[in-house]
Design a protein around this motif. Structure first.
Motif, mmCIF file in Angstrom:
data_model
loop_
_atom_site.group_PDB
_atom_site.id
_atom_site.type_symbol
_atom_site.label_atom_id
_atom_site.label_comp_id
_atom_site.label_asym_id
_atom_site.label_seq_id
_atom_site.Cartn_x
_atom_site.Cartn_y
_atom_site.Cartn_z
ATOM 1 N N ASN A 274 0.824 -1.218 0.000
ATOM 2 C CA ASN A 274 0.000 0.000 0.000
ATOM 3 C C ASN A 274 0.853 1.262 0.000
ATOM 4 O O ASN A 274 0.323 2.365 0.122
ATOM 5 C CB ASN A 274 -0.975 0.012 1.175
ATOM 6 C CG ASN A 274 -0.294 0.019 2.540
ATOM 7 O OD1 ASN A 274 0.808 0.523 2.695
ATOM 8 N ND2 ASN A 274 -0.963 -0.538 3.539
ATOM 9 N N VAL A 275 2.181 1.089 -0.121
ATOM 10 C CA VAL A 275 3.063 2.257 -0.143
ATOM 11 C C VAL A 275 2.733 3.178 -1.310
ATOM 12 O O VAL A 275 2.937 4.397 -1.233
ATOM 13 C CB VAL A 275 4.546 1.822 -0.180
ATOM 14 C CG1 VAL A 275 4.892 1.158 -1.504
ATOM 15 C CG2 VAL A 275 5.466 3.004 0.094
ATOM 16 N N ASP A 276 2.184 2.625 -2.392
ATOM 17 C CA ASP A 276 1.819 3.453 -3.542
ATOM 18 C C ASP A 276 0.688 4.416 -3.200
ATOM 19 O O ASP A 276 0.616 5.525 -3.733
ATOM 20 C CB ASP A 276 1.407 2.579 -4.721
ATOM 21 C CG ASP A 276 0.264 1.617 -4.374
ATOM 22 O OD1 ASP A 276 0.184 1.192 -3.200
ATOM 23 O OD2 ASP A 276 -0.534 1.305 -5.273
ATOM 24 N N ARG A 277 -0.202 4.013 -2.255
ATOM 25 C CA ARG A 277 -1.368 4.830 -1.887
ATOM 26 C C ARG A 277 -1.185 5.621 -0.598
ATOM 27 O O ARG A 277 -1.815 6.643 -0.405
ATOM 28 C CB ARG A 277 -2.590 3.916 -1.718
ATOM 29 C CG ARG A 277 -3.013 3.205 -2.987
ATOM 30 C CD ARG A 277 -4.153 2.247 -2.712
ATOM 31 N NE ARG A 277 -3.694 0.996 -2.113
ATOM 32 C CZ ARG A 277 -3.961 0.607 -0.881
ATOM 33 N NH1 ARG A 277 -4.694 1.376 -0.087
ATOM 34 N NH2 ARG A 277 -3.519 -0.551 -0.424
ATOM 35 N N LEU A 278 -0.314 5.107 0.293
ATOM 36 C CA LEU A 278 -0.189 5.698 1.621
ATOM 37 C C LEU A 278 1.194 6.292 1.901
ATOM 38 O O LEU A 278 1.357 7.053 2.861
ATOM 39 C CB LEU A 278 -0.506 4.659 2.697
ATOM 40 C CG LEU A 278 -1.892 4.022 2.653
ATOM 41 C CD1 LEU A 278 -2.057 3.022 3.784
ATOM 42 C CD2 LEU A 278 -2.984 5.085 2.714
ATOM 43 N N GLY A 279 2.184 5.932 1.089
ATOM 44 C CA GLY A 279 3.541 6.337 1.401
ATOM 45 C C GLY A 279 4.055 5.574 2.602
ATOM 46 O O GLY A 279 3.488 4.562 3.033
ATOM 47 N N ASN A 280 5.167 6.048 3.156
ATOM 48 C CA ASN A 280 5.748 5.462 4.358
ATOM 49 C C ASN A 280 5.042 6.070 5.562
ATOM 50 O O ASN A 280 5.194 7.252 5.845
ATOM 51 C CB ASN A 280 7.255 5.763 4.396
ATOM 52 C CG ASN A 280 7.939 5.160 5.609
ATOM 53 O OD1 ASN A 280 7.310 4.781 6.585
ATOM 54 N ND2 ASN A 280 9.265 5.095 5.556
ATOM 55 N N THR A 281 4.267 5.268 6.278
ATOM 56 C CA THR A 281 3.520 5.779 7.432
ATOM 57 C C THR A 281 4.201 5.429 8.755
ATOM 58 O O THR A 281 3.570 5.444 9.818
ATOM 59 C CB THR A 281 2.074 5.264 7.417
ATOM 60 O OG1 THR A 281 2.075 3.826 7.353
ATOM 61 C CG2 THR A 281 1.302 5.825 6.235
ATOM 62 N N ALA A 282 5.499 5.108 8.681
ATOM 63 C CA ALA A 282 6.357 4.942 9.854
ATOM 64 C C ALA A 282 5.793 3.923 10.843
ATOM 65 O O ALA A 282 5.558 2.781 10.483
ATOM 66 C CB ALA A 282 6.620 6.297 10.497
ATOM 67 N N SER A 283 5.548 4.331 12.088
ATOM 68 C CA SER A 283 5.087 3.384 13.112
ATOM 69 C C SER A 283 3.760 2.729 12.751
ATOM 70 O O SER A 283 3.464 1.616 13.199
ATOM 71 C CB SER A 283 4.935 4.096 14.458
ATOM 72 O OG SER A 283 6.152 4.624 14.903
ATOM 73 N N ALA A 284 2.949 3.414 11.941
ATOM 74 C CA ALA A 284 1.648 2.864 11.545
ATOM 75 C C ALA A 284 1.761 1.841 10.425
ATOM 76 O O ALA A 284 0.843 1.044 10.215
ATOM 77 C CB ALA A 284 0.719 3.991 11.104
ATOM 78 N N SER A 285 2.876 1.858 9.727
ATOM 79 C CA SER A 285 2.997 1.118 8.468
ATOM 80 C C SER A 285 2.644 -0.363 8.593
ATOM 81 O O SER A 285 1.852 -0.894 7.818
ATOM 82 C CB SER A 285 4.424 1.273 7.924
ATOM 83 O OG SER A 285 4.636 0.461 6.800
ATOM 84 N N ILE A 286 3.247 -1.040 9.556
ATOM 85 C CA ILE A 286 3.032 -2.478 9.678
ATOM 86 C C ILE A 286 1.576 -2.788 9.999
ATOM 87 O O ILE A 286 1.029 -3.824 9.616
ATOM 88 C CB ILE A 286 3.984 -3.070 10.740
ATOM 89 C CG1 ILE A 286 4.167 -4.565 10.518
ATOM 90 C CG2 ILE A 286 3.531 -2.772 12.150
ATOM 91 C CD1 ILE A 286 4.998 -4.892 9.308
ATOM 92 N N PHE A 287 0.894 -1.850 10.682
ATOM 93 C CA PHE A 287 -0.513 -2.043 11.032
ATOM 94 C C PHE A 287 -1.428 -1.789 9.844
ATOM 95 O O PHE A 287 -2.517 -2.352 9.775
ATOM 96 C CB PHE A 287 -0.895 -1.131 12.188
ATOM 97 C CG PHE A 287 -0.146 -1.427 13.453
ATOM 98 C CD1 PHE A 287 -0.372 -2.599 14.157
ATOM 99 C CD2 PHE A 287 0.797 -0.541 13.939
ATOM 100 C CE1 PHE A 287 0.319 -2.884 15.328
ATOM 101 C CE2 PHE A 287 1.495 -0.810 15.104
ATOM 102 C CZ PHE A 287 1.255 -1.985 15.804
#
Length: 339
Positions: free
Chosen positions: A287-300
């Motif tokens: 989902n990096v294409d839609r959300l970018g790097n969301t850091a601590s939230a990313s894995i969730f």
């Protein structure tokens, strides 16, 4: 390699994922909007990162607001009240403010009156992994039944609007997980962690070593700075080994892992890691294409998106690396109540 990561882990009380929640701010920021005034292009961003757009929180929202929204969703999905929580852990590198605690802010907003608040504050993009691991150990206490883990970041607030290296990567989001007890043979089977101090990715100023000053504001060192090559080498060098290690400790062959959930930093990093593991990239939710790097939230975020497909008994590996460098992987065997 951290010697502690070589120990074979085990939990006396099995702990698994009870429910998940997610909050994505509604504002979409495309590459076209973001690159105004930056010396870069939409084509460059897509080729180097795979990112087409990301979400930014509104100016009147803070990290805790995103965290509370995700946590409420997870509570609803679990069918429990906030008062049933024994602890609330919040992983973030973009707290509302240095003090008071973001976890305490979230706890109070939820009405989790009996919960202990814990901040996992400097593990950056690996914060979700470490928060889940800490929460699982808190649940070894027989007096604890449910722990809320939230990964939330407003990364857009931590990047320099004038820096093309970091500005295009980060988006804002929050994800939440309720952990609780599960039957023997399910839940968190194994973990692997490691660290190697590096300043290649970090925020140089704003702490006790370089407090805020006019000089700091002038050289913009209160913003996130990143050495792209260093970050690439760390991620592609550490994550494949960590994933192999946690699968071995869980006694699950890699090809039998049902779900690989990786930190969404960069599409090219994801592809390289999976190539090293000889696992098709198609098996990794992206989902990096839609959300970018969301850091601590990313894995969730990837966990939440994949949960609809996770079946009873499925094996999940979660893996992430953050500034520091700090990395880790977890292997769960999912339990569906009533099975």
């Amino acid at each position: 390699m951290n010697p502690k990561s070589l120990r074979q882990p085990s939990l006396t009380r099995p702990v698994g994922i009870v429910s998940v929640g997610l909050h994505i701010p509604p504002r979409v920021v495309t590459n076209a909007e973001l690159i105004e005034g930056l010396d870069t292009t939409d084509e460059w961003i897509r080729a180097r990162t795979g990112i087409a757009e990301r979400h930014f929180a509104d100016s009147d929202s803070a990290t805790s607001d995103l965290a509370v929204a995700a946590a409420r969703q997870a509570l609803d999905a679990a069918g429990i009240a906030a008062s049933d929580l024994d602890a609330v852990l919040v992983a973030t590198f973009s707290p509302d403010q240095p003090l008071p605690s973001t976890a305490l802010t979230v706890k109070q907003a939820l009405g989790a009156d009996h919960a202990l608040p814990f901040d996992i504050a400097q593990a950056a993009c690996a914060g979700g992994i470490y928060a889940l691991l800490v929460a699982a150990h808190l649940l070894q206490n027989p007096a604890f039944s449910h722990v809320m883990v939230v990964g939330a970041d407003c990364g857009s607030r931590m990047t320099d609007p004038q820096d093309r290296t970091t500005r295009v990567f980060f988006g804002d989001a929050a994800g939440a997980v309720v952990l609780g007890g599960v039957p023997e043979g399910f839940g968190l089977l194994a973990w692997d962690t490691g660290d190697d101090l590096s300043h290649a990715v970090g925020i140089p100023a704003g702490g006790s070593r370089r407090p805020f000053s006019e000089a700091v504001l002038h050289d913009r060192s209160h913003y996130l700075q990143m050495n792209g090559k260093g970050a690439w080498n760390a991620a592609t060098g550490r994550l494949p080994h960590s994933i192999r290690e946690v699968a071995a400790r869980a006694a699950v062959p890699l090809h039998e892992v049902d779900h690989f959930l990786l930190h969404q930093a960069n599409i090219n990093i994801l592809a390289d890691v999976m190539k090293q593991l000889d696992i098709p990239i198609e098996r990794v939710p992206v989902n990096v294409d839609r959300l970018g790097n969301t850091a601590s939230a990313s894995i969730f975020t990837v966990l939440h998106e994949r949960m609809a497909e996770v079946e009873h008994g499925d094996h999940l590996i979660l893996s992430a690396i953050g500034a520091g460098y700090i990395w880790g992987s977890l292997c769960f065997r999912h339990y569906v109540g009533g099975k």
